[in-house]
Design a protein around this motif. Structure first.
Motif, mmCIF file in Angstrom:
data_model
loop_
_atom_site.group_PDB
_atom_site.id
_atom_site.type_symbol
_atom_site.label_atom_id
_atom_site.label_comp_id
_atom_site.label_asym_id
_atom_site.label_seq_id
_atom_site.Cartn_x
_atom_site.Cartn_y
_atom_site.Cartn_z
ATOM 1 N N ILE A 48 -4.299 7.113 -3.063
ATOM 2 C CA ILE A 48 -4.116 5.871 -2.316
ATOM 3 C C ILE A 48 -3.998 4.725 -3.318
ATOM 4 O O ILE A 48 -4.775 4.641 -4.281
ATOM 5 C CB ILE A 48 -5.303 5.608 -1.372
ATOM 6 C CG1 ILE A 48 -5.420 6.730 -0.333
ATOM 7 C CG2 ILE A 48 -5.151 4.261 -0.666
ATOM 8 C CD1 ILE A 48 -6.678 6.656 0.507
ATOM 9 N N ALA A 49 -3.017 3.871 -3.104
ATOM 10 C CA ALA A 49 -2.863 2.663 -3.912
ATOM 11 C C ALA A 49 -2.673 1.482 -2.969
ATOM 12 O O ALA A 49 -1.932 1.577 -1.987
ATOM 13 C CB ALA A 49 -1.677 2.782 -4.861
ATOM 14 N N ALA A 50 -3.345 0.386 -3.261
ATOM 15 C CA ALA A 50 -3.220 -0.808 -2.427
ATOM 16 C C ALA A 50 -3.427 -2.037 -3.299
ATOM 17 O O ALA A 50 -4.219 -2.010 -4.254
ATOM 18 C CB ALA A 50 -4.234 -0.783 -1.285
ATOM 19 N N GLY A 51 -2.698 -3.083 -2.980
ATOM 20 C CA GLY A 51 -2.840 -4.277 -3.797
ATOM 21 C C GLY A 51 -2.267 -5.517 -3.147
ATOM 22 O O GLY A 51 -1.677 -5.465 -2.060
ATOM 23 N N VAL A 52 -2.453 -6.608 -3.851
ATOM 24 C CA VAL A 52 -1.963 -7.914 -3.414
ATOM 25 C C VAL A 52 -1.171 -8.529 -4.562
ATOM 26 O O VAL A 52 -1.662 -8.601 -5.702
ATOM 27 C CB VAL A 52 -3.113 -8.854 -3.028
ATOM 28 C CG1 VAL A 52 -2.567 -10.220 -2.609
ATOM 29 C CG2 VAL A 52 -3.958 -8.244 -1.929
ATOM 30 N N GLU A 53 0.047 -8.934 -4.284
ATOM 31 C CA GLU A 53 0.859 -9.649 -5.263
ATOM 32 C C GLU A 53 1.020 -11.096 -4.790
ATOM 33 O O GLU A 53 1.521 -11.338 -3.685
ATOM 34 C CB GLU A 53 2.224 -8.991 -5.421
ATOM 35 C CG GLU A 53 3.050 -9.589 -6.545
ATOM 36 C CD GLU A 53 4.363 -8.862 -6.749
ATOM 37 O OE1 GLU A 53 5.383 -9.308 -6.170
ATOM 38 O OE2 GLU A 53 4.367 -7.848 -7.474
ATOM 39 N N TRP A 54 0.594 -12.013 -5.647
ATOM 40 C CA TRP A 54 0.570 -13.413 -5.257
ATOM 41 C C TRP A 54 1.439 -14.227 -6.210
ATOM 42 O O TRP A 54 1.198 -14.249 -7.420
ATOM 43 C CB TRP A 54 -0.872 -13.945 -5.262
ATOM 44 C CG TRP A 54 -0.974 -15.400 -4.927
ATOM 45 C CD1 TRP A 54 -0.198 -16.124 -4.087
ATOM 46 C CD2 TRP A 54 -1.924 -16.306 -5.471
ATOM 47 N NE1 TRP A 54 -0.598 -17.422 -4.036
ATOM 48 C CE2 TRP A 54 -1.665 -17.567 -4.887
ATOM 49 C CE3 TRP A 54 -2.990 -16.176 -6.376
ATOM 50 C CZ2 TRP A 54 -2.414 -18.698 -5.188
ATOM 51 C CZ3 TRP A 54 -3.743 -17.309 -6.666
ATOM 52 C CH2 TRP A 54 -3.441 -18.544 -6.079
ATOM 53 N N ALA A 55 2.469 -14.842 -5.674
ATOM 54 C CA ALA A 55 3.303 -15.738 -6.466
ATOM 55 C C ALA A 55 2.572 -17.072 -6.589
ATOM 56 O O ALA A 55 2.688 -17.959 -5.729
ATOM 57 C CB ALA A 55 4.661 -15.923 -5.808
ATOM 58 N N SER A 75 0.851 -1.193 0.000
ATOM 59 C CA SER A 75 0.000 0.000 0.000
ATOM 60 C C SER A 75 0.881 1.235 0.000
ATOM 61 O O SER A 75 2.034 1.205 0.442
ATOM 62 C CB SER A 75 -0.923 0.015 1.223
ATOM 63 O OG SER A 75 -0.158 0.079 2.416
ATOM 64 N N GLU A 76 0.335 2.305 -0.488
ATOM 65 C CA GLU A 76 1.034 3.591 -0.467
ATOM 66 C C GLU A 76 -0.001 4.705 -0.488
ATOM 67 O O GLU A 76 -1.107 4.539 -1.013
ATOM 68 C CB GLU A 76 1.992 3.733 -1.656
ATOM 69 C CG GLU A 76 1.318 3.656 -3.008
ATOM 70 C CD GLU A 76 2.311 3.593 -4.160
ATOM 71 O OE1 GLU A 76 2.197 4.451 -5.063
ATOM 72 O OE2 GLU A 76 3.165 2.698 -4.166
ATOM 73 N N ILE A 77 0.350 5.801 0.120
ATOM 74 C CA ILE A 77 -0.531 6.960 0.144
ATOM 75 C C ILE A 77 0.308 8.213 -0.028
ATOM 76 O O ILE A 77 1.416 8.298 0.508
ATOM 77 C CB ILE A 77 -1.357 7.022 1.455
ATOM 78 C CG1 ILE A 77 -2.299 8.236 1.431
ATOM 79 C CG2 ILE A 77 -0.450 7.055 2.685
ATOM 80 C CD1 ILE A 77 -3.309 8.227 2.576
ATOM 81 N N GLN A 78 -0.199 9.147 -0.823
ATOM 82 C CA GLN A 78 0.456 10.439 -1.000
ATOM 83 C C GLN A 78 -0.551 11.556 -0.758
ATOM 84 O O GLN A 78 -1.708 11.465 -1.190
ATOM 85 C CB GLN A 78 1.033 10.588 -2.415
ATOM 86 C CG GLN A 78 2.208 9.706 -2.743
ATOM 87 C CD GLN A 78 1.804 8.478 -3.524
ATOM 88 O OE1 GLN A 78 0.842 8.481 -4.283
ATOM 89 N NE2 GLN A 78 2.534 7.385 -3.343
#
Length: 942
Positions: free
Chosen positions: A401-408, A317-320
């Protein structure tokens, strides 16, 4: 409908995650073999993760070290100095605007802000421009102190990233792997003692076994520069002809003076001195109130985190947040044409009778002697200094706002699902404006019982109405100012929502060079915007430009896929395709094709081709129409009865022009007539998408172990280009037609007075043009060790333009813009660095080629209003910047530098030119307006 689409988009994105989790639950329990794990990265220009940085398209990288060495605390200043980008809006060029004041935008290849896609960490960023005037990320909202590097993709890439990547992509990578605390501060000032820039930034972060987190906060302030504090902007200037008909620059003062002017008389009835010489003139110096650089204050904060839920799943996640304020941005007091109070277009009728008690006796006598019985028969103007300068207090707040899930999913496959949301809100208050409705009451006066003047209307008197005496300097009372002053308040808002899901990996199919790389995904994007110019501005009851509100929304569903085909170990082919379904303009398909071949290890040959698209944005579609008084060149100016050209014959077919030619021998405009052309511009719901076809050929050559070269030829063609066609071009296209095709009102876009003089010319968004540009990009780098001195680094970046044309779709007219100020044939940067122990010396040389203001005669001198000749050419400019950094300890870095070391003054480009900025007398996108600038700062890690 909007909520349903968003819900549908999120469902589609997360459904992919759910299905794969259900079908491959064993992956969540089995850790991959450490020896088989190879780190893969995502390179700008592709969503396929790779183990190297190779690219079939040209990419330039600007590191955080380069940013720090430049001394620039604003990202816009960093990008302004790159040969492939241009500053479309900046804190100098927007000083005379309202809703865009203080904004900072950039454009690749000078193809427009809206055709340059700005990404942050590979994902879209919300626009910062008011939706009434355009679309583009405000670079003020991404502070330079937070940037790890900037990757500039100099190739169209709509198939990979969607709409707007027509000219290319600028991907801004933020710092996100911080251990400990870093404090960075910098102070700078121009040699003239102004343009102070202060900046402080604090970043803290930490890493642990399963992730990392960071936070950054900062503040910076630029105090700006007044126009009167630089010799080149102290007065308005324009080209005139001297006694030998040579072109020279001279001062130009306004004929809207503080004492008022009625025809050829001052407000008190004495003769008006029209002389342009500062000594004894009755004219007004507008520059004394103007800004050369807008003051800017920014507060910002950002944070981010990456957490490994398990060996396969990472949540990020990141927020600016950024708040930008421009206070005390001023231009000269309002130039009031008092007859505007009674113009029919704004609900007025009549005018001020010459026998009004407000009119001084001497002025009345002179006007009656001239046959004037009502002041609407003459030019009646005044500078409203009692109301103070026109000021703009503006605040822009951007949140993202950006948020996510990275799944291998496996060793070979990764599913990345994320959403972003962003909003820019702009609040603004403009001072120095007048309520026109009240002004009508304040001009209607009578002698009261106490033998004093009062407003005739009793209700208006109860509301505070007092006489509006404009006849003489300082004659407007404070009570009248209080009654008539009206703040012009506006509100603008842009909102963006994106949800995307991308799966990338390798197919179980190998070619001669290895397995096939694949990426595929879906994306939903919703954009909305509104702008409210205030009630009085909407009705035309305020002295500010009349404007209509903006309110619109669209969304798009995108489906895309990429393939990387390693045909052999020496050859690779990249393919990408995307289909977009836009809620307003329908569906579009785009594609990318890339080719790479290495005949030997040291040499790579590459080629690419792409079909890109830009769908219309909120401004293009829904931008409310607003008044404009930007300069217009009348093609009929100077026409005589002997002229036989197509344009001249069309001009002479207009009765007012023909009569003036018969009376005077030619249709020659005065300064006031040439500058006083009104009109409107705005969006259109009929605008369709534009498409771009581009290709490039290049080589990458490592000709020594420590030296490399890249050379790329590029070619872009944008069809059905969306633009607000300049009003001068509207006129040129209209009049440059056969007599059978010519229509005097240009299909309703043009209104002329009975004397043939232009009154209004309208324009707006349309798909009228084809844009073509081509050229060469060269980059060279060299590193070596010099005995006794240290390590030398040299880098050369050169852009050469071979074509830049705009072609009218309807008339086929080709406008050649190559070699103009915004498109010089050559731009070059040479960076030299020497590191000796703890010291690093940097020397940067920036070259902007000789150029012309206009190839097409879209400018004029103020003597006979003919296109510029000798002064149409502007000499090449070279800037030198030097800096020094010193590692005082393992944790403390000290730096200092001087920009524009030789104090190069900008070339003069004044009124009547195509590129000269109002109030700044130069082209700030190219030339430095600050002068020699000193700065010093430090970075402390602990």
């Amino acid at each position: 409908m909007k909520k349903n689409n968003i819900a549908k988009a999120m469902s589609l994105a997360f459904l992919g995650n759910s299905l794969l989790l259900a079908g491959n639950s064993s992956y969540a329990q089995q850790a991959p073999d450490a020896d088989s794990s190879v780190e893969k990265i995502e390179v700008t220009g592709s969503r396929i993760k790779r183990t190297d940085m190779e690219s079939t398209v040209p990419i330039s990288i600007i590191s955080s070290a380069e940013i720090a060495a430049s001394g620039n605390i604003n990202l816009a200043d960093v990008l302004k100095q790159q040969p492939v980008t241009i500053s479309t809006n900046n804190t100098s060029s927007t000083t005379f605007t309202t809703s865009s004041v203080g904004i900072n935008n950039t454009a690749l290849r000078n193809l427009g802000t809206a055709r340059t896609l700005i990404l942050v960490n590979g994902r879209r960023f919300v626009s910062g421009l008011s939706p009434s005037v355009g679309y583009g990320v405000d670079l003020n909202s991404i502070p330079a102190a937070m940037i790890e590097r900037i990757e500039i993709l100099k190739s169209a890439s709509s198939a990979v990233y969607g709409s707007d990547a027509v000219a290319g992509v600028i991907n801004i990578i933020l710092k996100d792997d911080m251990e400990g605390v870093e404090v960075s501060t910098q102070f700078g000032m121009a040699e003239e003692g102004d343009s102070e820039r202060n900046q402080i930034n604090l970043t803290a972060g930490g890493n642990w076994d399963k992730g990392n987190a960071w936070v950054s906060v900062g503040f910076d302030k630029t105090r700006g520069i007044r126009a009167q504090d630089r010799s080149f902007s102290e007065f308005d200037i324009a080209v005139v002809l001297d006694e030998n008909d040579n072109e020279v620059y001279d001062t130009v003062f306004s004929s809207f003076p503080p004492q008022g002017r009625v025809g050829s008389y001052n407000g008190d009835g004495t003769p008006f001195n029209f002389a342009q010489d500062a000594n004894g003139t009755d004219r007004f110096n507008r520059a004394s109130f103007r800004q050369l650089v807008t003051p800017l204050e920014r507060k910002y904060a950002a944070a981010g985190a990456n957490v490994e839920v398990n060996d396969e799943v990472t949540v990020y996640s990141e927020i600016q947040w950024n708040s930008t304020e421009t206070n005390d941005s001023t231009i000269e007091p309002f130039p009031f044409d008092l007859n505007d109070i009674w113009i029919p277009e704004r609900g007025g009728e009549g005018g001020l009778d010459v026998n009004s008690p407000l009119v001084p006796d001497l002025l009345r006598e002179n006007l009656l002697a001239d046959g004037v019985t009502n002041l609407n028969q003459v030019s009646w103007v005044r500078r409203m200094v009692e109301f103070g300068p026109r000021s703009t207090d503006l605040a822009r707040d951007t949140v993202r706002i950006a948020a996510g899930v990275e799944w291998a999913v496996s060793d070979d496959w990764v599913l990345d699902t994320y959403l972003t949301w962003g909003k820019t809100q702009q609040t603004q208050e403009n001072g120095g404006q007048i309520n026109l409705e009240r002004a009508r009451f304040a001009f209607d006066v009578e002698v009261g019982p106490d033998n004093q003047l009062r407003c005739t209307d009793q209700i208006a008197r109860l509301q505070g109405c007092v006489p509006f005496n404009v006849f003489g300097e300082g004659t407007i009372s404070q009570d009248a100012v209080d009654y008539l002053r009206t703040p012009a308040k506006t509100l603008g808002q842009v909102e963006q929502f994106v949800v995307s899901s991308v799966i990338s990996g390798e197919l179980p199919v190998e070619l001669g060079g290895g397995p096939i790389g694949v990426a595929a995904g879906i994306e939903y994007r919703d954009e909305s915007g509104l702008f409210s110019p205030g009630d009085l501005a909407q009705t035309g009851a305020s002295s500010t430009n009349q404007a209509s509100p903006t309110d619109g929304e669209f969304d798009t569903f995108d489906y895309f896929a990429e393939f990387s085909l390693p045909v052999t170990e020496a050859m690779r082919i990249d393919l990408a395709a995307r289909y977009s379904d836009h809620s307003i303009v329908g569906g579009q398909a785009t594609w990318n094709l890339g080719f790479e071949y290495r005949p030997i290890d040291e040499l790579m040959l590459r080629a690419s081709a792409a079909r890109a698209v830009r769908t219309p944005n909120i401004s293009d579609l829904f931008g409310g129409r607003g008044e404009t008084f930007a300069g217009v060149t009348d093609p009929c100016n100077g026409v005589t009865a002997a002229d036989t050209s197509t344009i001249a014959q069309n001009c002479l077919s207009i009765p007012g022009i023909a009569q003036r030619v018969a009376d005077n021998g030619s249709f020659t405009l005065s300064q006031i007539e040439a500058q006083g052309v009104g009109g409107t511009i705005g969006g259109s719901p009929d605008v369709k998408e534009e498409t771009s076809d581009s290709w490039s050929l290049g080589i990458v050559y490592q000709f020594m172990e420590n030296a490399s070269l890249t050379l790329d030829y590029y070619d872009f063609e944008v069809n059905d280009a969306i633009a607000t066609t300049t009003r001068t071009v509207v006129l040129q296209r209209c009049f440059d037609q056969t007599a059978n095709e010519f229509e005097a009102t240009c299909n309703g876009a043009v209104v002329r007075g009975a004397n043939g003089v232009l009154a209004t010319v309208d324009s707006g968004s349309s798909n009228e043009n084809i844009l073509k540009t081509s050229g060469l990009d060269l980059e060279m780098s060299y590193q070596t060790e010099i005995d006794g001195l240290g390590d030398l680094n040299a880098a050369l970046v050169w852009n050469h333009i071979t074509k830049f044309e705009q072609i009218g779709i309807l008339d086929g007219r080709v406008l050649d813009y190559k070699g103009e100020l915004a498109n010089p044939e050559n731009r070059i940067n040479l960076n030299l660095g020497l590191t000796s122990g703890d010291l690093t010396y940097s020397w940067r040389i920036r070259y902007w080629d000789e150029a012309v203001d206009s190839n097409e005669g879209e400018n004029f001198n103020f003597s006979n209003f003919q296109p510029l000749g000798e002064l149409n050419t502007i000499d090449a400019q070279v800037y030198h910047d030097v800096s020094l950094s010193y590692n005082a300890t393992d944790t403390l870095l000290i730096r200092a530098g001087i920009n524009n070391l030789l104090d190069e003054a900008p070339p003069l480009i004044g009124q009547g030119t195509k590129y000269g900025g109002t109030g700044i007398n130069t082209f700030s996108a190219a030339y430095d307006v600050v002068g020699r600038y000193y700065y010093a700062g430090l970075t402390w890690n602990f």
